[in-house]
Design a protein around this motif. Structure first.
Motif, PDB file in Angstrom:
ATOM      1  N   GLY A 252      56.968  38.564  43.582  1.00 38.60           N
ATOM      2  CA  GLY A 252      56.226  37.321  43.508  1.00 38.60           C
ATOM      3  C   GLY A 252      56.121  36.569  44.817  1.00 38.60           C
ATOM      4  O   GLY A 252      55.630  35.437  44.843  1.00 38.60           O
ATOM      5  N   GLN A 253      56.543  37.158  45.912  1.00 42.12           N
ATOM      6  CA  GLN A 253      56.533  36.487  47.205  1.00 42.12           C
ATOM      7  C   GLN A 253      55.232  36.781  47.961  1.00 42.12           C
ATOM      8  O   GLN A 253      54.663  37.863  47.852  1.00 42.12           O
ATOM      9  CB  GLN A 253      57.723  36.957  48.036  1.00 42.12           C
ATOM     10  N   LYS A 254      54.775  35.792  48.729  1.00 40.18           N
ATOM     11  CA  LYS A 254      53.629  36.001  49.611  1.00 40.18           C
ATOM     12  C   LYS A 254      54.148  36.186  51.031  1.00 40.18           C
ATOM     13  O   LYS A 254      54.828  35.310  51.569  1.00 40.18           O
ATOM     14  CB  LYS A 254      52.668  34.818  49.566  1.00 40.18           C
ATOM     15  N   VAL A 255      53.820  37.326  51.615  1.00 39.19           N
ATOM     16  CA  VAL A 255      54.299  37.656  52.948  1.00 39.19           C
ATOM     17  C   VAL A 255      53.098  37.736  53.883  1.00 39.19           C
ATOM     18  O   VAL A 255      52.147  38.481  53.620  1.00 39.19           O
ATOM     19  CB  VAL A 255      55.078  38.989  52.958  1.00 39.19           C
ATOM     20  N   LEU A 424      38.707  28.669  51.599  1.00 37.93           N
ATOM     21  CA  LEU A 424      38.321  29.044  50.235  1.00 37.93           C
ATOM     22  C   LEU A 424      39.033  30.320  49.802  1.00 37.93           C
ATOM     23  O   LEU A 424      39.587  30.395  48.694  1.00 37.93           O
ATOM     24  CB  LEU A 424      36.806  29.229  50.160  1.00 37.93           C
ATOM     25  N   ILE A 425      39.053  31.346  50.666  1.00 34.15           N
ATOM     26  CA  ILE A 425      39.708  32.611  50.319  1.00 34.15           C
ATOM     27  C   ILE A 425      41.201  32.406  50.147  1.00 34.15           C
ATOM     28  O   ILE A 425      41.818  32.951  49.210  1.00 34.15           O
ATOM     29  CB  ILE A 425      39.409  33.665  51.405  1.00 34.15           C
ATOM     30  N   SER A 426      41.812  31.616  51.020  1.00 37.52           N
ATOM     31  CA  SER A 426      43.249  31.332  50.894  1.00 37.52           C
ATOM     32  C   SER A 426      43.556  30.638  49.579  1.00 37.52           C
ATOM     33  O   SER A 426      44.555  30.956  48.917  1.00 37.52           O
ATOM     34  CB  SER A 426      43.708  30.480  52.081  1.00 37.52           C
ATOM     35  N   GLY A 427      42.684  29.691  49.178  1.00 35.42           N
ATOM     36  CA  GLY A 427      42.901  29.009  47.899  1.00 35.42           C
ATOM     37  C   GLY A 427      42.781  29.951  46.717  1.00 35.42           C
ATOM     38  O   GLY A 427      43.548  29.845  45.742  1.00 35.42           O
ATOM     39  N   VAL A 428      41.805  30.887  46.778  1.00 30.63           N
ATOM     40  CA  VAL A 428      41.649  31.867  45.692  1.00 30.63           C
ATOM     41  C   VAL A 428      42.874  32.753  45.592  1.00 30.63           C
ATOM     42  O   VAL A 428      43.355  33.061  44.486  1.00 30.63           O
ATOM     43  CB  VAL A 428      40.369  32.698  45.917  1.00 30.63           C
ATOM     44  N   GLY A 432      44.897  32.693  42.269  1.00 33.05           N
ATOM     45  CA  GLY A 432      44.692  33.891  41.459  1.00 33.05           C
ATOM     46  C   GLY A 432      45.839  34.878  41.489  1.00 33.05           C
ATOM     47  O   GLY A 432      46.022  35.644  40.533  1.00 33.05           O
ATOM     48  N   PHE A 433      46.657  34.864  42.558  1.00 35.71           N
ATOM     49  CA  PHE A 433      47.716  35.857  42.676  1.00 35.71           C
ATOM     50  C   PHE A 433      49.106  35.237  42.796  1.00 35.71           C
ATOM     51  O   PHE A 433      49.996  35.553  42.008  1.00 35.71           O
ATOM     52  CB  PHE A 433      47.445  36.771  43.882  1.00 35.71           C
ATOM     53  N   VAL A 434      49.295  34.374  43.791  1.00 33.21           N
ATOM     54  CA  VAL A 434      50.637  33.855  44.063  1.00 33.21           C
ATOM     55  C   VAL A 434      51.159  33.039  42.896  1.00 33.21           C
ATOM     56  O   VAL A 434      52.309  33.215  42.452  1.00 33.21           O
ATOM     57  CB  VAL A 434      50.623  33.012  45.359  1.00 33.21           C
ATOM     58  N   GLU A 435      50.338  32.130  42.367  1.00 29.00           N
ATOM     59  CA  GLU A 435      50.796  31.280  41.267  1.00 29.00           C
ATOM     60  C   GLU A 435      51.026  32.058  39.974  1.00 29.00           C
ATOM     61  O   GLU A 435      51.711  31.559  39.075  1.00 29.00           O
ATOM     62  CB  GLU A 435      49.787  30.166  41.030  1.00 29.00           C
ATOM     63  N   LYS A 436      50.472  33.268  39.874  1.00 30.15           N
ATOM     64  CA  LYS A 436      50.669  34.091  38.686  1.00 30.15           C
ATOM     65  C   LYS A 436      51.754  35.135  38.865  1.00 30.15           C
ATOM     66  O   LYS A 436      51.919  36.019  38.020  1.00 30.15           O
ATOM     67  CB  LYS A 436      49.353  34.764  38.296  1.00 30.15           C
TER      68      LYS A 436
END
Length: 480
Positions: A252-255, A424-428, A432-436
């Motif tokens: 679940g980590q964003k690297v 915009l892409i960073s927010g998606v 869509g991915f990190v928060e899930k």
């Protein structure tokens, strides 16, 4: 090398698929015709049948000379065509540079020169075929002269009908021999194409090597935790891209992987996808060494990849570009398009897209989703990247429904984009991915936009250089 590969998969495949069966069939037919003509000649004029061994000896010598020369000319022709392919491919790929520096005339002359060079073996091959025609015609003329001579000497023993039949058979046999020799040459060249393709198959290493047949349980990967242990990988014997790399990516980590060009950022993604095999070390995903897993299973289940230059099929429907299996309901696709702000863009074509709907092949027909992408409003570079990201959202949703948590790999998806599109892409990606709970690995030159999630304590920054990790920090450990 590129031109050689194109030659193998175009000309050699064509020789094997089209010319080989036709040549083999023609050879069998011509041999049967030749035997029938010899039998008729024997009954029509027995004295001419005695000359058959001498004629066969002459034909054998002629075909040996013709086959040896034509085979070499055909091989030269195939190799010369590879140069034409190479010249045109290089011109197309470097079109912007050629026009910028005013090299158009030079490149045109180079292409013409390559084409002229490729035509030389073909011209000589045509000359050789004309030589074969002349030799066989002379042979037929010699035999026909013998027929007439026998008819004159033994006019009281040989009837006019026998002479006519013998002459007719000799004229037809000349054509039969010509086709037989030419198709035999084609057969040998086609068999040479099979040998070259077989050699290419044997010399090309199998992707993934000999290992990698494990098929894990259906729910794998469940978390998306990756660990690199002393990983060393290289593109060649003297070009080490990663050296003793140790890196742990939590579930679940964003690297965010940063570094200079050539530092090994994209190489990390290639080793995860096993597009580049390891020289030493191991990579484990949820406790399983990816080297031991089936390659198709690994790429299908474990990773969702968004490259810098996404592939879109303009002659396929929007649905197919988002969901190649065409099994997901419209709501999932539309939701993903709305998150990337593309749905409003495609709504402009609601009136014209209905002309290309595939109602029979799709269980969920829709006037926009089932329209060809080429009929919809054109996409900018940023919107093309958003559509690729939308496809990743759709795949993540489908995998999440069956309990899997694949990793999301982003390879410089914001390169050459303006700051607004980057945001915009960073927010998606965040929503869509990190928060899930998906593990996200993002390769980026500019980390300013992507570092937002790191500062909120949900990710990690890794700086790569000289084949290893130069520095890294998590959460709010560093805020400069």
């Amino acid at each position: 090398m590129t031109a050689l590969m194109i030659s193998r998969f175009s000309q050699d495949i064509q020789l094997m698929d089209k010319q080989l069966p036709s040549a083999l069939q023609t050879i069998v037919t011509q041999i049967c015709k030749l035997f029938a003509q010899i039998i008729l000649l024997f009954f029509a004029q027995k004295w001419l049948a005695v000359s058959l061994p001498a004629c066969m000896l002459v034909v054998y010598i002629v075909q040996k000379v013709y086959l040896r020369t034509s085979r070499q000319l055909r091989f030269l022709e195939l190799e010369a065509r590879a140069g034409v392919f190479s010249s045109f491919l290089e011109s197309i790929e470097g079109l912007e540079t050629i026009r910028s520096f005013g090299w158009s005339d030079i490149v045109i002359q180079d292409n013409i020169s390559s084409l002229d060079h490729a035509q030389r073996p073909e011209y000589l091959l045509l000359c050789l075929q004309r030589w074969l025609n002349i030799v066989l015609d002379l042979l037929a003329a010699a035999v026909a002269t013998s027929v007439v001579a026998i008819a004159v000497v033994y006019q009281d023993r040989v009837s006019g009908a026998q002479v006519g039949i013998a002459l007719n058979i000799m004229l037809v046999a000349n054509t039969t021999l010509l086709k037989l020799v030419e198709n035999w040459t084609t057969l040998e060249i086609s068999l040479g194409a099979i040998a070259r393709l077989k050699s290419l198959e044997e010399s090309t290493p199998v992707e993934g090597g000999e290992v990698g047949g494990l098929v894990p349980e259906e729910s794998w990967p469940e978390r998306g935790e990756v660990e690199f242990k002393n990983v060393t990988a290289s593109y060649g014997s003297d070009s080490v891209a990663l050296r003793n790399l140790n890196l742990t990516i939590k579930a679940g980590q964003k690297v965010i992987i940063c570094g200079r060009t050539g530092s090994g950022k994209s190489t990390i993604l290639l080793t995860l996808l096993r597009l580049l095999e390891l020289q030493s070390g191991s990579i484990t995903l949820d406790g399983i060494d990816i080297k031991t897993t089936n390659l198709d299973v690994l790429r299908e289940r474990c990773f969702i990849t968004v490259p810098q230059d996404p592939l879109l099929l303009s002659n396929e429907s929007l649905r197919f570009n988002l969901d190649p299996s065409c099994t997901l309901p419209n709501e999932i696709l539309i939701s993903a398009l709305e998150k990337t702000q593309l749905w409003a863009h495609f709504l402009q074509a609601a009136s014209t897209a209905a002309t290309n709907i595939h109602l029979e092949s799709n269980p969920h027909p829709h006037p926009i989703l089932d329209a060809n992408l080429s009929l919809l409003p054109s996409l900018s570079t940023g919107q093309t990247q958003l559509l690729a990201l939308c496809r990743a959202l759709v795949k993540a949703k489908s995998r999440q429904c069956i309990g899997r948590k694949p990793m999301v790999l982003l390879d410089e998806v914001t390169a050459s984009l303006d700051p607004g599109m980057e945001e915009l892409i960073s927010g998606v990606v965040e929503e869509g991915f990190v928060e899930k709970g998906f593990t996200v690995v993002c390769v980026a030159h500019r980390r300013e936009v992507w570092i937002k999630g790191v500062r909120e304590g949900r990710g990690r920054v890794v700086v790569v250089g000289e084949g290893g990790i130069k520095e890294g920090w998590e959460g709010e450990e560093r805020d400069d």
